[in-house]
Enzyme design. Sequence first.
Site, PDB file in Angstrom:
ATOM      1  N   HIS A  11      67.355  31.072  69.123  1.00 18.32           N
ATOM      2  CA  HIS A  11      66.536  30.134  69.877  1.00 18.32           C
ATOM      3  C   HIS A  11      66.264  30.689  71.262  1.00 18.32           C
ATOM      4  O   HIS A  11      66.904  31.636  71.698  1.00 18.32           O
ATOM      5  CB  HIS A  11      67.218  28.759  69.979  1.00 18.32           C
ATOM      6  CG  HIS A  11      68.492  28.767  70.730  1.00 18.32           C
ATOM      7  ND1 HIS A  11      69.691  29.175  70.182  1.00 18.32           N
ATOM      8  CD2 HIS A  11      68.780  28.428  72.004  1.00 18.32           C
ATOM      9  CE1 HIS A  11      70.648  29.087  71.074  1.00 18.32           C
ATOM     10  NE2 HIS A  11      70.126  28.635  72.200  1.00 18.32           N
ATOM     11  N   GLU A  48      68.438  17.470  76.910  1.00 17.78           N
ATOM     12  CA  GLU A  48      67.633  18.530  76.323  1.00 17.78           C
ATOM     13  C   GLU A  48      66.734  18.020  75.207  1.00 17.78           C
ATOM     14  O   GLU A  48      66.968  16.949  74.641  1.00 17.78           O
ATOM     15  CB  GLU A  48      68.523  19.649  75.774  1.00 17.78           C
ATOM     16  CG  GLU A  48      69.437  19.209  74.658  1.00 17.78           C
ATOM     17  CD  GLU A  48      70.458  20.261  74.259  1.00 17.78           C
ATOM     18  OE1 GLU A  48      70.287  21.447  74.594  1.00 17.78           O
ATOM     19  OE2 GLU A  48      71.440  19.891  73.597  1.00 17.78           O
ATOM     20  N   HIS A  73      60.006  36.508  80.821  1.00 14.61           N
ATOM     21  CA  HIS A  73      59.118  35.596  80.112  1.00 14.61           C
ATOM     22  C   HIS A  73      59.340  35.663  78.612  1.00 14.61           C
ATOM     23  O   HIS A  73      60.018  36.547  78.115  1.00 14.61           O
ATOM     24  CB  HIS A  73      57.648  35.915  80.436  1.00 14.61           C
ATOM     25  CG  HIS A  73      57.175  37.248  79.930  1.00 14.61           C
ATOM     26  ND1 HIS A  73      57.420  38.413  80.599  1.00 14.61           N
ATOM     27  CD2 HIS A  73      56.481  37.582  78.812  1.00 14.61           C
ATOM     28  CE1 HIS A  73      56.884  39.422  79.931  1.00 14.61           C
ATOM     29  NE2 HIS A  73      56.316  38.948  78.829  1.00 14.61           N
ATOM     30  N   GLU A 122      53.760  33.876  78.053  1.00 18.23           N
ATOM     31  CA  GLU A 122      52.668  34.775  77.712  1.00 18.23           C
ATOM     32  C   GLU A 122      52.173  34.403  76.324  1.00 18.23           C
ATOM     33  O   GLU A 122      52.968  34.177  75.412  1.00 18.23           O
ATOM     34  CB  GLU A 122      53.151  36.228  77.706  1.00 18.23           C
ATOM     35  CG  GLU A 122      52.102  37.222  77.289  1.00 18.23           C
ATOM     36  CD  GLU A 122      52.623  38.653  77.194  1.00 18.23           C
ATOM     37  OE1 GLU A 122      51.810  39.540  76.913  1.00 18.23           O
ATOM     38  OE2 GLU A 122      53.836  38.871  77.400  1.00 18.23           O
TER      39      GLU A 122
END
Length: 138
Positions: A11, A48, A73, A122
Site C-alpha cells: 500500500h 484514516e 511522489h 504524478e
Amino acid sequence: MSDKMISGISHITFVVKDLDRTDKIFRDVLGAEEVYDSGEQHYSLYREKFYVAGGQWIAVMETEEIVKRTYHHVAFRVEGSSLAAYRNRIKQAGLEIRPSRSRIGGEGESIYFYDYDNNLFELHTGTLQERLEAYKKG
C-alpha cells in the site's frame, strides 16, 4: 521464489491535515473508491481512510504533522488520451499543478500536482520499458 523476495507494493500512505477535504482529491480527481473510514475508531496512529485506485491500496491518514514540499511522489499510470480530462479535474479541485521536468522523446508525458498538504502526485502515460528504451536512445 525465496521468502525474502518482494512480491509487490502492499500500500501507499499519505499524511494530510484534513481527511475530508483530501477525500475529494481521491474520489473526484483520481476516481478512487473509498473502501474504509476509521471514523473515531483508530486502529492505527491516526484517523484514516483506505481507497483503491487502479487496483492499488492507498491509505490516507490525518494529522497536524505535515512536512515541506519535496519531489517525493507517487505516479499513477494513465492513458495519454485522458491527460486533458485529468488536468481539468485537478484545476476544478483548485489544486496546484507543478511544472513538469524536462523530458526526452519516448518517455511518456506527466502531470504533477500537489494536494493540500504538500503530497506530490504524478499522472504518467509511460511504462518502465518505454523509459528505459528512451534513455538508451538518449
